[in-house]
Design a protein around this motif. Structure first.
Motif, PDB file in Angstrom:
ATOM      1  N   THR A 195     -30.731  42.362 -43.327  1.00 26.62           N
ATOM      2  CA  THR A 195     -29.924  41.427 -44.122  1.00 26.62           C
ATOM      3  C   THR A 195     -30.506  41.260 -45.518  1.00 26.62           C
ATOM      4  O   THR A 195     -29.770  41.045 -46.481  1.00 26.62           O
ATOM      5  CB  THR A 195     -29.815  40.052 -43.431  1.00 26.62           C
ATOM      6  N   PHE A 209     -35.578  31.922 -43.708  1.00 23.16           N
ATOM      7  CA  PHE A 209     -34.854  33.156 -43.997  1.00 23.16           C
ATOM      8  C   PHE A 209     -34.576  33.901 -42.692  1.00 23.16           C
ATOM      9  O   PHE A 209     -33.526  34.522 -42.522  1.00 23.16           O
ATOM     10  CB  PHE A 209     -35.658  34.036 -44.965  1.00 23.16           C
ATOM     11  N   TYR A 260     -29.078  26.720 -45.030  1.00 28.26           N
ATOM     12  CA  TYR A 260     -29.428  28.121 -45.279  1.00 28.26           C
ATOM     13  C   TYR A 260     -28.568  29.073 -44.433  1.00 28.26           C
ATOM     14  O   TYR A 260     -28.255  30.189 -44.853  1.00 28.26           O
ATOM     15  CB  TYR A 260     -30.910  28.373 -44.997  1.00 28.26           C
ATOM     16  N   ARG A 284     -26.489  31.979 -46.197  1.00 25.08           N
ATOM     17  CA  ARG A 284     -26.709  33.391 -45.850  1.00 25.08           C
ATOM     18  C   ARG A 284     -25.452  34.008 -45.225  1.00 25.08           C
ATOM     19  O   ARG A 284     -25.100  35.153 -45.494  1.00 25.08           O
ATOM     20  CB  ARG A 284     -27.887  33.513 -44.891  1.00 25.08           C
TER      21      ARG A 284
END
Length: 772
Positions: free
Chosen positions: A160, A465, A506, A510
């Motif tokens: 990703t 992340f 997040y 994303r």
């Protein structure tokens, strides 16, 4: 006949083990059923579950079980978090080592060793709670248990990153950022909390270069005097009009700085004059950019003063602050000092003050996406609706792009190699998990300069992340794209309010960057489980409760029924104590007693016609099923169980069973059929909430060979006669009250008129109360 007089906790493990032996909840991706997916929050693998986990995972499990019974193929995987600072800190503590003093490979191996030893700590607790995850075994299949430090998961994270790199959404920059000296790494704004504490507000004497006059500037951070680059005042503050264009002499360091009018100066704070330093807070960073000032960094990444601080170099921040105050007093440059209470930023991990220093970091663009995410959040339904505001409020706090690089060890490595000769950056596109600090660059020669000399990136990703693709990962992103495309977005994200600004935000960011779609259909946000007095539980306060101790004492089913009866955790904190769990456990005791009572009767086939009383209770139960099912669908099990409890305790046990038991003892087929039929529906209705008790009763009382959790949820039929419920209950209460007033036993004869609109039930009411 059920012989066991009361519910026995020892039944629980036996039934749970049977579920897992038979792989009862295994996910079948080839099923023709519609998929319902739940992106569960992965607890840390090496920590026992706490009472908050126990509560919230029980609620998630109720959702999963209800959806299975409604005909869905439920994707409910167990994820375990194995990345990041908490793992590193525990490894340092366990092995008495320092991450900066031992080699990287040695430290990573120690983290793995620790995680291997504790691999089943959290998952075994969840298993004992009866949580119906698809599997407790790890594999590369949709629905399997996953670990965020596995090569498999990390390879998807790196893929990703490559995708958003190719989109131009990642850049490297050297600029001021939030820094935790204790964790020794950059942190994002979302990882900052604010703490209220005492501090001294110091009134320092500066001098005007041009006039030699004194001015007073108030600050709580005199250690930043060496970094002062300007003094500002509000242009509306007429006291300082004459200072425009002049210069101030910084005490101790005797350097001159410009005096500049600027609207951000608070006229009511101190004297109204403010020194602009690099960097006391985020407003300083903004001012430096606006005013074009060159920063002076007086604090290093270890939380010590640099050589820019002169004779204070090498001192810790707090030491430098004390020493500078001492020197200001000696030079008569400290006019006054008073103690105040103020808020200051702290790292949400170490709980220590954050500094703002310049570091070269990788950033993911987010500022340009905030409005897009705000719009897609309107396409998701929040439970409760008020909790959406937590996300909306966070949108207004986003002021910089997301720094995603960290100078730590145990997490997914940033998959970049830089050409030493020309600086070209290669990002891993092999599809495999690679570690640039030790693995060679897959690209042999630089496409720009043909050099074969590469420098592997040493930094890792921010843990969020990794975590922000959990919903995509469980749906097969980049390893089962066919399944992913059919079943994205994820149906449900359940999570705590404290990680809305991190995990939820997040994930939305994303997912939008990668798919341009909302990440979820529904978001369920819960508050906290607190102690009996309403205080947050913690080890330091000594008020924590180990849920496994509660399981030993009360069993997991009594914890589950407490979790729904205590309140709606999406609307407020839930209080927990052994006494509260003991108090709500009477529900399971009552249910078991009803089952034992019914087990004393024979089953009967459905007669051609039900008696009015039997028809009434079926109609009333249908009404309860209809209401409860609707509440379950909106994840409101608290309101659902209250309706069921009212029915079970009052309408059913205290009234209906009393009305018909003499007919049942006389082998009346209508009564016998209805008793079993109604109770079976009631057990099915309760199965998502108390799955083990329900399973035990379902098999023992009804002689079922298959699990109740493979059965369909009960459907609601006619409920016309439920209109009589209130009148029946009121009449029965009236009779009992009159007998008590007349000092009669419940068996004694009584003279009382049955209301006209209850005459259809008169036969059972007369027998029940021995009415003349």
């Amino acid at each position: 006949m059920i012989e066991q007089k009361r519910w026995d906790v020892s039944f629980e493990e036996e039934i749970i083990d049977e579920w897992h032996r038979k792989k009862l909840y295994e996910f079948d991706k080839n099923s023709k059923k519609k998929v319902f997916s739940i992106d569960t929050p992965p607890p840390y693998i090496n920590a026992p579950i706490h009472i908050g986990h126990a509560y919230t995972f029980c609620q998630m499990d109720m959702i999963a079980r209800h959806k299975r019974m409604k005909g869905y193929e439920v994707l409910f995987p167990l994820g375990l978090d194995c990345n990041g600072l908490p793992i590193e800190l525990q490894a340092e503590k366990k092995y008495n080592i320092n991450i900066r003093e031992v080699g990287r490979e040695f430290f990573i191996n120690k983290c793995k060793e620790m995680l291997d030893e504790a691999s089943n700590v959290s998952s075994s607790g969840l298993k004992r709670m009866g949580i119906s995850f698809n599997s407790f075994e790890e594999s590369k299949k949709v629905g399997a248990k996953y670990l965020t430090d596995s090569d498999f998961y990390r390879s998807i994270t790196q893929k990703t990153f490559k995708q958003i790199w190719d989109m131009g959404l990642v850049y490297e920059d050297d600029k001021p950022t939030n820094y935790c000296p204790v964790c020794q790494t950059t942190i994002a704004n979302s990882e900052i909390d604010y703490k209220e504490g005492k501090a001294f507000l110091n009134d320092l004497i500066f001098k005007i270069k041009e006039t030699k006059k004194e001015i007073i500037i108030s600050t709580t951070r005199p250690e930043l005097l060496s970094s002062c680059r300007a003094v500002i005042y509000n242009p509306l503050d007429k006291r300082y009009d004459s200072l425009k264009g002049m210069h101030a002499i910084v005490p101790i360091f005797n350097k001159e700085v410009k005096i500049i009018p600027h609207k951000s100066a608070d006229m009511d704070f101190g004297s109204g004059l403010v020194m602009v330093c690099s960097f006391g807070d985020t407003s300083d960073i903004r001012l430096f950019i606006e005013l074009g000032l060159a920063p002076i960094y007086s604090i290093d990444k270890f939380g010590k003063m640099t050589d820019k601080a002169g004779k204070y170099a090498g001192l810790k921040v707090t030491e430098a602050r004390a020493k500078i105050i001492e020197d200001l007093k000696g030079a008569k440059l400290l006019k006054s000092q008073k103690e105040i209470v103020h808020k200051y930023p702290i790292c949400d991990r170490s709980k220590t003050p954050v500094e703002f220093i310049a570091l070269k970091e990788y950033y993911v663009k987010q500022l340009e996406f905030v409005e897009h995410i705000r719009k897609i959040s309107d396409k998701m339904e929040f439970f409760s609706k008020e909790n959406k505001q937590l996300l909306i409020d966070w949108f207004g706090s986003i002021s910089i792009d997301w720094p995603v690089s960290r100078t730590r060890y145990y997490a997914t490595e940033i998959p970049i190699w830089s050409c030493k000769k020309c600086g070209y950056k290669y990002v891993n596109d092999t599809g495999k998990y690679l570690r640039p600090w030790i693995d060679p660059c897959p690209l042999k020669k630089c496409p720009e300069c043909k050099s074969n000399d590469w420098l592997g990136e040493t930094r890792i990703f921010d843990t969020w992340f990794d975590s922000s693709i959990s919903n995509m990962f469980i749906l097969g992103y980049e390893y089962d794209n066919g399944f992913f495309s059919k079943n994205y977005p994820c149906n449900l994200r359940p999570q705590g309010k404290e990680i809305v600004r991190t995990w939820l935000y997040y994930t939305l960011l994303r997912n939008y960057q990668l798919t341009k779609k909302p990440a979820f259909k529904h978001v369920w946000i819960h508050k906290h489980v607190v102690d009996d007095k309403g205080y947050k539980m913690s080890k330091s306060k000594g008020n924590g409760i180990d849920p496994m101790d509660l399981v030993k004492e009360f069993g997991s089913e009594n914890i589950r029924i407490w979790s729904v009866l205590e309140g709606d955790i999406t609307k407020g904190d839930i209080r927990c104590s052994p006494e509260r769990i003991k108090g709500t456990s009477n529900f399971n005791s009552k249910l078991w007693n009803i089952a034992r009572f019914i087990s004393g009767f024979k089953k009967a086939k459905k007669p051609a016609k039900l008696s009015p009383s039997d028809k009434w209770i079926m109609h009333e139960l249908n009404s309860v099923i209809k209401k409860a099912d609707k509440l379950y669908d909106s994840y409101d099990f608290n309101s659902g169980i209250k309706i069921i409890r009212e029915f079970m305790f009052n309408s059913y046990a205290s009234n209906y069973l009393e009305m018909v038991k003499k007919r049942a003892y006389s082998n009346d087929s209508s009564a016998l059929y209805t008793i079993y039929e109604s109770f079976e529906k009631l057990i099915l209705l309760l199965a998502p909430i108390i799955p083990i008790v329900s399973e035990k009763i379902y098999k023992e009382l009804f002689g079922k060979k298959t699990s109740i959790h493979l059965s369909p949820f009960p459907t609601a039929g006619d409920y016309e006669l439920s209109k009589f419920t209130k009148k029946i209950l009121e009449f029965n209460s009236k009779v009992w009250a009159q007998k008590k007033e007349e000092n009669k036993s419940l068996k004694d004869l009584i003279k009382i008129r049955i209301p006209k609109d209850l005459e259809i039930f008169s036969k059972d009411l007369k027998i029940m109360h021995n009415i003349e």
